[in-house]
Write a protein that holds these residues in place. Structure first.
Motif, PDB file in Angstrom:
ATOM      1  N   ALA A 155       5.348  -0.724  -2.548  1.00 11.97           N
ATOM      2  CA  ALA A 155       4.833  -0.299  -3.846  1.00 11.97           C
ATOM      3  C   ALA A 155       3.929  -1.349  -4.484  1.00 11.97           C
ATOM      4  O   ALA A 155       2.907  -1.019  -5.095  1.00 11.97           O
ATOM      5  N   SER A 156       4.295  -2.623  -4.333  1.00 13.38           N
ATOM      6  CA  SER A 156       3.573  -3.695  -5.009  1.00 13.38           C
ATOM      7  C   SER A 156       2.281  -4.082  -4.296  1.00 13.38           C
ATOM      8  O   SER A 156       1.313  -4.505  -4.937  1.00 13.38           O
ATOM      9  N   TYR A 157       2.272  -3.952  -2.969  1.00 14.01           N
ATOM     10  CA  TYR A 157       1.101  -4.324  -2.166  1.00 14.01           C
ATOM     11  C   TYR A 157       0.766  -3.217  -1.165  1.00 14.01           C
ATOM     12  O   TYR A 157       0.691  -3.456   0.044  1.00 14.01           O
ATOM     13  N   PRO A 158       0.512  -1.994  -1.635  1.00 16.85           N
ATOM     14  CA  PRO A 158       0.268  -0.898  -0.689  1.00 16.85           C
ATOM     15  C   PRO A 158      -0.989  -1.089   0.145  1.00 16.85           C
ATOM     16  O   PRO A 158      -1.086  -0.548   1.250  1.00 16.85           O
ATOM     17  N   GLU A 159      -1.934  -1.868  -0.366  1.00 17.50           N
ATOM     18  CA  GLU A 159      -3.162  -2.117   0.403  1.00 17.50           C
ATOM     19  C   GLU A 159      -2.920  -3.011   1.602  1.00 17.50           C
ATOM     20  O   GLU A 159      -3.753  -3.070   2.522  1.00 17.50           O
ATOM     21  N   VAL A 160      -1.789  -3.719   1.614  1.00 14.93           N
ATOM     22  CA  VAL A 160      -1.483  -4.658   2.704  1.00 14.93           C
ATOM     23  C   VAL A 160      -0.868  -3.939   3.897  1.00 14.93           C
ATOM     24  O   VAL A 160      -1.075  -4.333   5.043  1.00 14.93           O
ATOM     25  N   PHE A 161      -0.113  -2.847   3.649  1.00 16.31           N
ATOM     26  CA  PHE A 161       0.732  -2.261   4.690  1.00 16.31           C
ATOM     27  C   PHE A 161       0.189  -0.931   5.203  1.00 16.31           C
ATOM     28  O   PHE A 161      -0.203  -0.059   4.424  1.00 16.31           O
ATOM     29  N   ALA A 162       0.253  -0.784   6.527  1.00 15.85           N
ATOM     30  CA  ALA A 162      -0.054   0.500   7.145  1.00 15.85           C
ATOM     31  C   ALA A 162       1.160   1.410   7.165  1.00 15.85           C
ATOM     32  O   ALA A 162       1.027   2.637   7.214  1.00 15.85           O
ATOM     33  N   GLY A 163       2.365   0.813   7.140  1.00 19.29           N
ATOM     34  CA  GLY A 163       3.568   1.623   7.185  1.00 19.29           C
ATOM     35  C   GLY A 163       4.799   0.819   6.837  1.00 19.29           C
ATOM     36  O   GLY A 163       4.784  -0.415   6.847  1.00 19.29           O
ATOM     37  N   GLY A 164       5.887   1.536   6.543  1.00 23.56           N
ATOM     38  CA  GLY A 164       7.145   0.889   6.220  1.00 23.56           C
ATOM     39  C   GLY A 164       8.321   1.676   6.766  1.00 23.56           C
ATOM     40  O   GLY A 164       8.188   2.859   7.093  1.00 23.56           O
ATOM     41  N   ALA A 165       9.461   0.995   6.865  1.00 18.87           N
ATOM     42  CA  ALA A 165      10.713   1.628   7.286  1.00 18.87           C
ATOM     43  C   ALA A 165      11.828   1.086   6.413  1.00 18.87           C
ATOM     44  O   ALA A 165      12.074  -0.122   6.409  1.00 18.87           O
ATOM     45  N   ILE A 166      12.503   1.956   5.673  1.00 16.36           N
ATOM     46  CA  ILE A 166      13.526   1.562   4.715  1.00 16.36           C
ATOM     47  C   ILE A 166      14.866   2.081   5.215  1.00 16.36           C
ATOM     48  O   ILE A 166      15.055   3.295   5.361  1.00 16.36           O
ATOM     49  N   VAL A 167      15.788   1.167   5.496  1.00 13.53           N
ATOM     50  CA  VAL A 167      17.079   1.518   6.084  1.00 13.53           C
ATOM     51  C   VAL A 167      18.181   1.250   5.055  1.00 13.53           C
ATOM     52  O   VAL A 167      18.356   0.110   4.615  1.00 13.53           O
ATOM     53  N   ALA A 168      18.899   2.308   4.664  1.00 17.97           N
ATOM     54  CA  ALA A 168      19.992   2.176   3.691  1.00 17.97           C
ATOM     55  C   ALA A 168      19.526   1.437   2.448  1.00 17.97           C
ATOM     56  O   ALA A 168      20.248   0.605   1.894  1.00 17.97           O
ATOM     57  N   GLY A 169      18.309   1.740   2.007  1.00 21.85           N
ATOM     58  CA  GLY A 169      17.719   1.078   0.851  1.00 21.85           C
ATOM     59  C   GLY A 169      17.676   1.976  -0.372  1.00 21.85           C
ATOM     60  O   GLY A 169      18.361   3.006  -0.440  1.00 21.85           O
TER      61      GLY A 169
END
Length: 359
Positions: A155-169
Motif C-alpha cells: 500500500a505504501s510503495y505500490p510503484e515498487v512492487f510487481a506483486g505480493g503474497a500475504i499469509v495469515a495477515g
C-alpha cells in the motif's frame, strides 16, 4: 510490547557478513543500507553467478521468528537457486519488539517514508542497485505480522512492487494501535470494499498500475480471523477496480481457490491453523508456524507472480484431498504481530479434470 520509536542506525560502508540467525544459513548480513529509521537488520541471499536484471523477492518473517529460521523452512533460497532471483530478508530486532513482530499497526513505523517501512524500502534500493536487479520485478511476501507488514509495503510503495503474497495477515489499515490490532486479529474490521480500497489509495500518490496480490489463510487459524483474508481480498479487488463478489471459485482437495483474473486471488487451506503452508516432500521443513500440509505456498506464489509458470498449477493439482492429522496447537504470539487470466484458468481447469481432481 516494546516500541522504541525511530532509532537511526547511521551510515556505514556496504559490507556483507556471515550469519542469518540459524546454523548453516546461506543468508548474509548487510550493515550499510541507509539511515534505517526503523532500526531493522538486513539479511540477503543472491545465488552465485546471478546475472543483472534478475527479480527480487522480499520475505518478511512472523512474530517469534528470525530471518534464518524462516529461510530454513520456507524454501525461498532454494527457489532462488532454481529460478535465479535474489532474496531480501528484513529482520526485526528485539530492541524494537521482544517478540520480533514487525510494527504493522503503528502509523509512525508502518507508513510511506516512516519507520520500519522506510527501512525496508532502503534495503530494496540498496539491493537492487548493488546486484543490478530488475526494478520492475520486485515482490514481497510475509507471514502474520510479516504478512500485515507486506500489506503495508504494497500500500505504501505500490510503484515498487510487481506483486505480493500475504499469509495469515491483515488488510492495510486494519489497526492503528495495539488495542485495535488485537481486535482486528481476533475478529477483523467491518469495512466495505470501497472503504478498504480507499485506505490503500490514500497511502501513497500512486495511481496505478497496482501490484498483483495473492492471499493465503488457514481455515482453522485461531490467531488471525478468516475475516482478515476476506478483507484483504475485498481491499485489493477494489484497488484493481474489480468486484470481489464476481470471483471465480475452485475447490481441489483441501484448497479453496478464488480468483479475479490475474490480479487478485485468495487461497483458503482446510484443516490448517496459523502459519505458512509448506510441502516437506519438496524439501521444505516443518517448524513452528511452518505447517506441512503437502502444499507449497512459496512455489504457488512464485508461479502466480509469473516467476515460475508451472509451479502454481502443479501446487493446485497436488493439493491433498484429505487433511493430515491436526498439528499440536501452538500458543499464538502474545503481542499483536506487530489467479490467472481467464484463458489460463481454462487451461488449469482442463488439466485438473484430466488429472481427476475436478468433475
Amino acid at each position: 510490547m516494546a516500541d522504541t520509536g525511530d532509532a537511526g542506525a547511521g551510515m556505514r560502508r556496504f559490507r556483507p557478513e556471515g550469519g542469518g540467525g540459524s546454523g548453516g544459513s546461506k543468508l548474509k548480513a548487510v550493515r550499510d543500507f541507509g539511515s534505517n529509521p526503523g532500526g531493522l537488520a538486513m539479511k540477503v541471499y543472491a545465488p552465485p553467478g546471478l546475472k543483472p536484471g534478475a527479480p527480487l523477492v522480499v520475505v518478511l518473517h512472523g512474530c517469534t521468528q528470525l530471518a534464518g529460521g524462516y529461510e530454513a523452512s520456507a524454501g525461498w533460497t532454494a527457489l532462488a537457486d532454481e529460478h535465479r532471483f535474489a532474496v531480501l530478508y528484513p529482520e526485526q530486532r528485539r530492541v524494537n519488539n521482544p517478540k520480533l513482530c514487525f510494527s504493522w499497526f503503528a502509523p509512525h513505523r508502518a507508513a510511506r517514508d516512516k519507520g520500519e517501512a522506510a527501512s525496508i524500502r532502503q534495503m530494496i534500493e540498496t539491493m537492487t542497485a548493488r546486484w543490478r536487479l530488475d526494478r520492475s520485478q520486485v515482490f514481497v511476501t510475509g507471514l502474520s505480522a510479516g504478512g500485515a507488514m507486506a500489506a503495508v509495503m504494497l500500500a505504501s510503495y505500490p510503484e515498487v512492487f510487481a506483486g505480493g503474497a500475504i499469509v495469515a495477515g491483515l488488510p492495510f489499515g486494519a489497526a492503528d494501535g495495539v488495542s485495535a490490532a488485537f481486535a482486528a486479529m481476533s475478529q477483523g474490521r467491518d469495512l466495505d470494499a470501497r472503504s478498504w480500497g480507499d485506505l490503500v489509495r490514500a497511502a501513497s500518490p500512486h495511481e496505478g498500475p497496482w501490484p498483483r496480490v495473492t492471499i493465503w489463510q488457514g481455515a482453522d487459524d485461531r490467531t488471525v480471523a478468516r475475516a482478515n483474508a476476506d478483507g484483504l481480498f475485498a481491499q485489493w479487488a477494489d484497488v484493481h477496480g474489480l468486484d470481489a463478489d464476481r470471483a471465480r471459485e475452485t475447490q481441489v482437495g483441501r484448497l479453496t481457490w478464488k480468483t479475479l483474473g490475474d490480479a487478485v486471488e485468495l487461497n483458503i487451506v482446510a484443516g490448517m491453523d496459523h502459519g505458512v503452508p509448506i510441502d516437506a516432500a519438496r524439501g521444505e521443513r516443518a517448524a513452528p508456524y511452518m505447517l506441512d500440509v503437502g502444499l507449497s505456498q512459496a512455489r504457488a506464489t512464485l508461479a502466480f507472480w509469473g516467476l515460475e509458470r508451472q509451479a502454481h498449477r502443479q501446487a493446485i493439482r497436488s493439493a491433498p484431498s484429505r487433511a493430515r492429522p491436526a498439528e499440536p496447537r501452538q500458543a499464538p504470539p502474545s503481542p499483536p504481530p506487530a489467479p490467472v487470466a481467464a484463458t489460463v484458468e481454462a487451461v488449469i481447469t482442463k488439466a485438473l479434470r484430466a488429472a481427476g481432481l475436478m468433475k
